[in-house]
Write a protein that holds these residues in place. Structure first.
Motif, PDB file in Angstrom:
ATOM      1  N   PRO A 149     -42.928 -33.351  36.581  1.00  0.00           N
ATOM      2  CA  PRO A 149     -43.776 -33.562  37.603  1.00  0.00           C
ATOM      3  C   PRO A 149     -43.279 -33.440  39.075  1.00  0.00           C
ATOM      4  CG  PRO A 149     -43.369 -35.676  36.854  1.00  0.00           C
ATOM      5  CD  PRO A 149     -42.317 -34.426  35.863  1.00  0.00           C
ATOM      6  N   ALA A 150     -44.178 -33.232  39.890  1.00  0.00           N
ATOM      7  CA  ALA A 150     -43.770 -32.847  41.874  1.00  0.00           C
ATOM      8  C   ALA A 150     -43.282 -34.455  42.239  1.00  0.00           C
ATOM      9  CB  ALA A 150     -44.761 -32.064  42.159  1.00  0.00           C
ATOM     10  N   SER A 151     -43.183 -34.706  42.609  1.00  0.00           N
ATOM     11  CA  SER A 151     -42.707 -35.736  43.439  1.00  0.00           C
ATOM     12  C   SER A 151     -43.396 -36.613  44.552  1.00  0.00           C
ATOM     13  CB  SER A 151     -41.541 -35.630  44.900  1.00  0.00           C
ATOM     14  OG  SER A 151     -41.351 -36.690  45.624  1.00  0.00           O
ATOM     15  N   PRO A 152     -44.063 -37.564  43.892  1.00  0.00           N
ATOM     16  CA  PRO A 152     -45.018 -38.609  44.467  1.00  0.00           C
ATOM     17  C   PRO A 152     -45.167 -38.716  46.139  1.00  0.00           C
ATOM     18  CG  PRO A 152     -43.912 -39.795  43.252  1.00  0.00           C
ATOM     19  CD  PRO A 152     -43.326 -38.398  42.990  1.00  0.00           C
ATOM     20  N   LEU A 153     -43.493 -38.338  45.945  1.00  0.00           N
ATOM     21  CA  LEU A 153     -43.461 -39.348  47.184  1.00  0.00           C
ATOM     22  C   LEU A 153     -43.359 -37.991  48.760  1.00  0.00           C
ATOM     23  CD1 LEU A 153     -40.362 -40.752  47.238  1.00  0.00           C
ATOM     24  CD2 LEU A 153     -42.467 -41.933  46.865  1.00  0.00           C
ATOM     25  N   GLY A 154     -43.925 -36.888  48.235  1.00  0.00           N
ATOM     26  CA  GLY A 154     -43.935 -35.676  49.629  1.00  0.00           C
ATOM     27  C   GLY A 154     -42.964 -35.192  49.565  1.00  0.00           C
ATOM     28  N   SER A 155     -42.545 -34.857  51.177  1.00  0.00           N
ATOM     29  CA  SER A 155     -41.873 -34.200  51.676  1.00  0.00           C
ATOM     30  C   SER A 155     -40.680 -35.526  51.651  1.00  0.00           C
ATOM     31  CB  SER A 155     -41.675 -33.329  53.391  1.00  0.00           C
ATOM     32  OG  SER A 155     -42.154 -34.464  54.127  1.00  0.00           O
ATOM     33  N   GLY A 156     -39.790 -34.571  51.959  1.00  0.00           N
ATOM     34  CA  GLY A 156     -38.404 -35.080  52.699  1.00  0.00           C
ATOM     35  C   GLY A 156     -37.924 -35.931  51.941  1.00  0.00           C
ATOM     36  N   ALA A 157     -37.424 -35.929  50.457  1.00  0.00           N
ATOM     37  CA  ALA A 157     -36.440 -36.421  49.599  1.00  0.00           C
ATOM     38  C   ALA A 157     -35.841 -35.498  48.077  1.00  0.00           C
ATOM     39  CB  ALA A 157     -37.425 -37.708  48.488  1.00  0.00           C
ATOM     40  N   LEU A 158     -34.892 -36.318  47.833  1.00  0.00           N
ATOM     41  CA  LEU A 158     -34.431 -35.554  46.699  1.00  0.00           C
ATOM     42  C   LEU A 158     -35.027 -36.271  45.424  1.00  0.00           C
ATOM     43  CD1 LEU A 158     -31.507 -34.436  46.098  1.00  0.00           C
ATOM     44  CD2 LEU A 158     -30.086 -35.862  45.785  1.00  0.00           C
ATOM     45  N   VAL A 159     -35.411 -35.461  45.171  1.00  0.00           N
ATOM     46  CA  VAL A 159     -35.883 -35.688  43.430  1.00  0.00           C
ATOM     47  C   VAL A 159     -35.315 -34.854  42.347  1.00  0.00           C
ATOM     48  CG1 VAL A 159     -38.369 -35.606  42.304  1.00  0.00           C
ATOM     49  CG2 VAL A 159     -38.441 -36.462  45.157  1.00  0.00           C
ATOM     50  N   VAL A 160     -34.978 -36.099  41.322  1.00  0.00           N
ATOM     51  CA  VAL A 160     -34.953 -35.645  39.911  1.00  0.00           C
ATOM     52  C   VAL A 160     -35.741 -36.000  39.411  1.00  0.00           C
ATOM     53  CG1 VAL A 160     -33.193 -35.708  38.700  1.00  0.00           C
ATOM     54  CG2 VAL A 160     -32.669 -35.635  40.784  1.00  0.00           C
ATOM     55  N   THR A 161     -36.552 -35.607  37.779  1.00  0.00           N
ATOM     56  CA  THR A 161     -36.617 -36.406  36.955  1.00  0.00           C
ATOM     57  C   THR A 161     -36.393 -35.744  35.817  1.00  0.00           C
ATOM     58  OG1 THR A 161     -38.369 -33.891  36.860  1.00  0.00           O
ATOM     59  CG2 THR A 161     -39.192 -36.319  38.081  1.00  0.00           C
ATOM     60  N   ARG A 162     -36.555 -36.419  34.199  1.00  0.00           N
ATOM     61  CA  ARG A 162     -36.102 -36.081  33.630  1.00  0.00           C
ATOM     62  C   ARG A 162     -36.267 -35.505  32.570  1.00  0.00           C
ATOM     63  NH1 ARG A 162     -35.577 -41.365  29.280  1.00  0.00           N
ATOM     64  NH2 ARG A 162     -38.358 -40.908  29.399  1.00  0.00           N
ATOM     65  N   ARG A 163     -36.321 -34.138  31.679  1.00  0.00           N
ATOM     66  CA  ARG A 163     -36.513 -33.446  30.386  1.00  0.00           C
ATOM     67  C   ARG A 163     -35.802 -32.823  29.436  1.00  0.00           C
ATOM     68  NH1 ARG A 163     -37.614 -26.716  31.591  1.00  0.00           N
ATOM     69  NH2 ARG A 163     -38.574 -26.176  29.733  1.00  0.00           N
ATOM     70  N   GLY A 164     -35.882 -33.295  28.292  1.00  0.00           N
ATOM     71  CA  GLY A 164     -35.749 -33.164  27.151  1.00  0.00           C
ATOM     72  C   GLY A 164     -35.175 -34.310  26.972  1.00  0.00           C
ATOM     73  N   GLY A 165     -35.656 -35.487  27.265  1.00  0.00           N
ATOM     74  CA  GLY A 165     -34.854 -36.804  27.061  1.00  0.00           C
ATOM     75  C   GLY A 165     -33.536 -37.257  27.914  1.00  0.00           C
ATOM     76  N   ARG A 166     -33.307 -36.369  29.004  1.00  0.00           N
ATOM     77  CA  ARG A 166     -32.000 -36.860  29.428  1.00  0.00           C
ATOM     78  C   ARG A 166     -32.181 -36.384  31.520  1.00  0.00           C
ATOM     79  NH1 ARG A 166     -27.425 -38.071  27.312  1.00  0.00           N
ATOM     80  NH2 ARG A 166     -26.922 -37.682  25.489  1.00  0.00           N
ATOM     81  N   PRO A 167     -31.852 -37.289  32.044  1.00  0.00           N
ATOM     82  CA  PRO A 167     -32.157 -36.497  33.326  1.00  0.00           C
ATOM     83  C   PRO A 167     -30.926 -35.914  33.893  1.00  0.00           C
ATOM     84  CG  PRO A 167     -31.272 -39.172  33.493  1.00  0.00           C
ATOM     85  CD  PRO A 167     -32.049 -38.698  31.792  1.00  0.00           C
TER      86      PRO A 167
END
Length: 324
Positions: free
Chosen positions: A295-313
């Protein structure tokens, strides 16, 4: 002239008076004996009958330098105002010098050296030697210091060599390179830190690294950097960390400037992405790292975003991110 050979010098002058003639002889002897120049003077060749016009022609041609001794009689004879029978030798030699100057002004100007000895005047230099617009050599004493300027012209080694020029401080400002990690961090998610990163076998010492706190960590990770409109370019190498727990993961890197997405790259082990973006005038830099489909970052512009997929971030890094 062979290497290391003493320069050959011919002295042309007129016999104005016995005192002037003696002064010229002493000067020529000083240059030959004390300085070591290969000086040639007519008085030293009176040991046999000779054709003086051929002798003068040969010496004027072979000389590396020609010293013209200033005096009233030489000036008149060289300038063509003397009677034809007066000082024929000086008139003949001066005519050859004038001809050579006309043929190659630059070369002969450096080769013909007007000298003003003690008691003589610059106004006694022949007009065609342009005494007031070209260099002349005043010799006040027969010492190495007294002929220093003359020797500089003969050797090509001036008394005051030009120093090597340093870097001009008034030129274009040298481009400043600043590690992005050293810029003010406005905010960042857990797991995003400064540190070294190994990406595709290359170690980057000043990196921004995402290492989730636990294998079950979820949600975006991010960092926002304050650029303040002070930079022109952003460069980095983004990729999966070589020591990632899941070596087969695929990551996605998105760069956002002042709320507007500017680039997006998918990375995998062995397939990093080189990022080079124009950030001129931008005030806020947001770097987002995630797995495709996150999913897209809920914080909008200006951040380094990492999300999990397949059980591991994802475990991703930005190798030596740099602002210029």
């Amino acid at each position: 002239m062979p290497d290391r050979a003493a320069p050959r010098v011919f002295v042309t002058y007129s016999h104005d008076t016995p005192a002037h003639k003696d002064l010229v002889h002493r000067f020529a002897a000083f240059l030959r004996v004390e300085i070591g120049l290969d000086v040639h003077l007519d008085a030293w060749y009176d040991n046999t009958r000779r054709d003086w016009s051929l002798w003068a022609t040969e010496n004027l041609e072979r000389a590396d330098f020609i010293i013209v001794i200033a005096s009233p009689d030489y000036k008149r004879r060289a300038d063509g105002t003397a009677l034809p029978h007066e000082g024929r030798g000086a008139q003949f030699e001066a005519a050859i010098i004038r001809n050579n100057l006309t043929r190659d002004l630059r070369r002969e100007t450096e080769r013909v050296l007007p000298v003003v000895l003690p008691g003589r005047s610059v106004d006694e230099i022949p007009a065609f030697l342009n005494a007031h617009s070209t260099t002349r050599y005043h010799v006040d004493e027969f010492t190495p210091a007294g002929v220093a300027d003359l020797l500089a012209a003969i050797t090509g080694q001036g008394q005051y060599p030009m120093p090597r020029r340093g870097k001009w401080l008034g030129g274009a400002r040298q481009e400043q390179r600043v590690p992005a990690g050293e810029l003010p961090w406005l905010c960042a998610s857990q797991g995003v830190k400064r540190g070294a990163a190994d990406i595709d076998g290359v170690r980057y010492e000043q990196s921004i690294v995402l290492r989730p706190a636990s294998p079950t960590a979820a949600g975006p990770g991010f960092v926002e950097l304050d650029l303040g409109g002070n930079y022109r370019r952003f460069t980095t190498v983004a990729g999966v960390l070589d020591d990632a727990t899941d070596p087969f993961q695929v990551g996605r890197v998105r760069v956002v400037l002042d709320g507007a997405p500017r680039s997006e790259h998918d990375v995998a082990a062995g397939k990093p992405a080189a990022i080079d973006l124009d950030v001129t005038g931008a005030r806020l830099l947001r770097l987002e790292l995630s797995r495709p489909g996150a999913p897209a970052s809920p914080l909008g512009s200006g951040a380094l975003v990492v999300t999990r997929r397949g059980g591991r971030p994802p475990e991703l890094g930005l190798g030596d991110p740099t602002m210029t």
